[in-house]
Design a protein around this motif. Structure first.
Motif, mmCIF file in Angstrom:
data_model
loop_
_atom_site.group_PDB
_atom_site.id
_atom_site.type_symbol
_atom_site.label_atom_id
_atom_site.label_comp_id
_atom_site.label_asym_id
_atom_site.label_seq_id
_atom_site.Cartn_x
_atom_site.Cartn_y
_atom_site.Cartn_z
ATOM 1 N N SER A 82 0.878 -1.173 0.000
ATOM 2 C CA SER A 82 0.000 0.000 0.000
ATOM 3 C C SER A 82 0.915 1.222 0.000
ATOM 4 C CB SER A 82 -0.910 0.000 1.233
ATOM 5 O OG SER A 82 -0.136 -0.174 2.391
ATOM 6 N N VAL A 85 -6.300 0.778 -1.800
ATOM 7 C CA VAL A 85 -5.792 1.902 -0.990
ATOM 8 C C VAL A 85 -4.891 2.804 -1.847
ATOM 9 C CG1 VAL A 85 -4.138 2.429 0.865
ATOM 10 C CG2 VAL A 85 -5.979 0.784 1.261
ATOM 11 N N HIS A 145 -9.172 -1.362 5.885
ATOM 12 C CA HIS A 145 -8.379 -0.134 5.930
ATOM 13 C C HIS A 145 -9.272 0.998 6.421
ATOM 14 C CE1 HIS A 145 -10.181 0.442 1.840
ATOM 15 N NE2 HIS A 145 -10.187 1.713 2.203
ATOM 16 N N ASP A 165 -3.768 1.628 5.286
ATOM 17 C CA ASP A 165 -3.877 0.161 5.295
ATOM 18 C C ASP A 165 -3.513 -0.346 6.687
ATOM 19 O OD1 ASP A 165 -3.811 -2.541 4.433
ATOM 20 O OD2 ASP A 165 -1.651 -2.396 4.119
ATOM 21 N N ASP A 166 -4.499 -0.323 7.613
ATOM 22 C CA ASP A 166 -4.152 -0.607 9.010
ATOM 23 C C ASP A 166 -4.598 -1.980 9.496
ATOM 24 O OD1 ASP A 166 -6.820 -0.094 8.994
ATOM 25 O OD2 ASP A 166 -6.751 1.611 10.370
#
Lengths: 294, 263
Positions: free
Chosen positions: A152, A188, A217, A231-232
């Motif tokens: 990402s 993303v 995300h 992008d977590d």
């Protein structure tokens, strides 16, 4: 879904079904409940020591196909690869006999300092040569093909000359590596940089794509109408990403698909339910292909 | 056009020091400034590394509070970034760093608690190695016995601490609000051996003589030199290390090159 008992332990191949990213929080539940899931993927670096984590992975490996996903080999380092890190990965690979081994199109090490993030590469001819050289070294040391995952992205360099999808396809062509297509990352990055996610998918060589990643995300509002996608891996897969995943399946066919969830990790049943959503789409993709063939 | 190495060094400088933003000039900016884009990566790096430190130092975290821990970690990361991609290895220097911070002067035991927690972390993650079996020495020619030197299991640490860090950490982790009330913080130094036994991490307090023996044993002194102490407990001390699995190998070579990671 394929039950763990359906495959003998010696069958290490990753099935073309849905899997989950296994984190420490779920070790105990997985070993106790033996959930019905096609396969599991772990972060290689979490098992490079000894003790309880490695023993848990050994036990899980006896019942499930396992993939090793690295976050720190730093394929994009101008300095080359850290041979000690590569040795540890080789030892783990030998022990676990994973179905797949993957790394990222990114860098995280410079002058011996590890920066603990998947950092963006300038998409240049120089970087392409560096990545290909490092992939060659990794594949020779591990004595197997690796997969390289699209990252990402939150920034681009002014001097970049190659679109990321062309860069990835060229890495695969030159080194023979496979590709791990992270559909969430494509979405993303497409949002953050304004490119066409479908065109990205269309540019990837079908035969090279051996795994797909999905994750959640967030959209971070920066004020004044500006936003950026992060992008977590801390939430369910978004509807737009599911739609792009369906497009990916239409192009690549049934490909092993992993649900990643690394922050605010939910109870195991929720993670398995998310994998179930991927499994249903995989089944449909199989039916469509079957109908096409008929 | 900057080289890849120049880009990577510039990026590192920016991540470790938000005042060094030369790399921003190489990044395409639009309605979102390059420095704000860099900040996303800096935040990720700090979050990952702070999380790693917090996992290794849970009692320290409780002793100083979450906000102070975050601030201390941020300073530490800037001056002591990791040198390995395996974050289980990260943070050994945090104890000395914490102790040297002027703000922690009121917690004189903090450094020792951190040293103790690092030994626990190290024991938990150390590589697997089979314990040395006493029978393995059966084939050594008697003439070589005096020259035998032993290698500790990779999970072993020896700690000589000014404060009862084991009791402090246990009390803090037990979670009671008045946990520290029952601890005689100034009760004097403690000597500990920390290692992994099966699936668990083990910490044991030692008397001065036993501790001195383990320092010598794990520091590479020969069996002959240990025997020359003339202490009647030496044989018992040595046998105990076998039964507790704290020895991983031996050598009859004279080289003084045993790896020493014992504090």
């Amino acid at each position: 879904m394929t039950g763990p008992g359906a495959s003998p332990p010696s069958d290490r191949a990753i099935p073309a079904s849905a899997g989950i990213g296994l984190r420490f929080q779920h070790h105990e539940a997985v070993l106790r409940d033996r959930p019905r899931i096609g396969w599991m993927e772990v972060h290689s670096e979490n098992y490079m020591g000894g003790g309880v984590p490695l023993r848990c992975l050994d036990a899980i490996r006896r019942d499930y196909s396992v993939s090793l996903h690295g976050v720190a080999l730093s394929l994009g380092s101008a300095d080359g690869l850290d041979s000690a890190h590569l040795d540890r990965l080789a030892a783990l690979t030998q022990r676990i006999e994973p179905g797949l081994v993957s790394e990222h199109l990114a860098w995280s090490v410079v002058d011996g300092t590890y920066l603990a993030d998947l950092l963006p590469l300038p998409m240049t001819e120089e970087a392409l040569e560096v990545v290909c050289r490092n992939v060659d070294i990794a594949q020779a040391r591990l004595r197997r093909r690796i997969l390289v995952e699209n990252p990402s992205s939150y920034l681009r360099y002014r001097h970049a000359t190659i679109p990321e999808w062309v860069f990835l396809a060229e890495v695969s062509r030159r080194t023979g590596c496979g590709l791990l297509c992270d559909v969430n990352n494509i979405y993303v990055s497409a949002c953050n940089h304004g490119f066409d996610a479908a065109a990205y998918l269309a540019a990837l060589p079908v035969a090279a794509v051996a795994e797909i990643h999905l994750a959640g995300h967030t959209r971070r509002d920066l004020g004044e109408g500006r936003s950026i996608r992060i992008d977590d891996h801390g939430s369910p897969v978004r509807a737009e990403v599911w739609a792009l995943y369906e497009a990916a399946l239409a192009r690549f066919g049934r490909v092993p698909t992993l649900i990643e969830w690394d922050n605010d990790i939910p109870p195991l049943p929720i993670l398995l339910a998310e994998a179930g959503k991927a499994e249903r789409r995989l089944a449909k993709a199989g039916e469509a292909r079957h109908a096409d063939a008929a | 056009m900057p080289t890849l190495r120049e880009i990577q060094r510039g990026f590192r400088d920016s991540l470790l020091d938000s005042g060094r933003e030369a790399i921003a000039g190489a990044i395409a900016g639009d309605e979102i400034a390059a420095v704000d884009r860099l900040c996303i990566h800096r935040n990720t790096m700090r979050s990952v590394l702070t999380g790693s430190l917090r996992l290794s130092y849970p009692a320290v975290d409780r002793l100083v509070g979450g906000d102070f821990f975050d601030m201390a970690a941020a300073r530490f990361i800037r001056t002591h970034p990791p040198v390995s991609g395996c974050l289980d290895d990260y943070g050994e220097a945090f104890a000395a760093f914490l102790q040297a911070m002027p703000e922690t002067a009121g917690l004189p035991y903090l450094g020792d608690v951190a040293r103790y927690e690092w030994a626990l972390t190290r024991a938990a993650h150390a590589e697997d190695r089979a314990a040395l079996d006493l029978m393995a020495l059966g084939d050594i020619a008697p003439a070589l016995h005096d020259g035998l030197r032993f290698m500790p299991h990779p999970s072993v640490s020896l700690l000589d601490l000014d404060y009862p860090a084991d009791a402090i950490a246990d009390a803090v982790m037990a979670g009671a609000d008045d946990a520290m009330a029952g601890i005689a913080v100034s009760s004097g130094p403690v000597r500990l051996v920390v290692d992994r036994a099966g699936d668990g991490v083990r910490s044991e307090r030692l008397e001065a003589d036993a501790f001195r023996f383990l320092q010598a044993l794990f520091g590479g002194q020969t069996l002959g030199a240990l025997a020359a102490w003339g202490d009647s407990d030496v044989a018992r001390y040595l046998a105990e290390q076998f039964t507790k699995g704290r020895l991983a190998g031996f050598t009859t070579e004279p080289a003084a090159s045993l790896s020493g990671s014992l504090s």
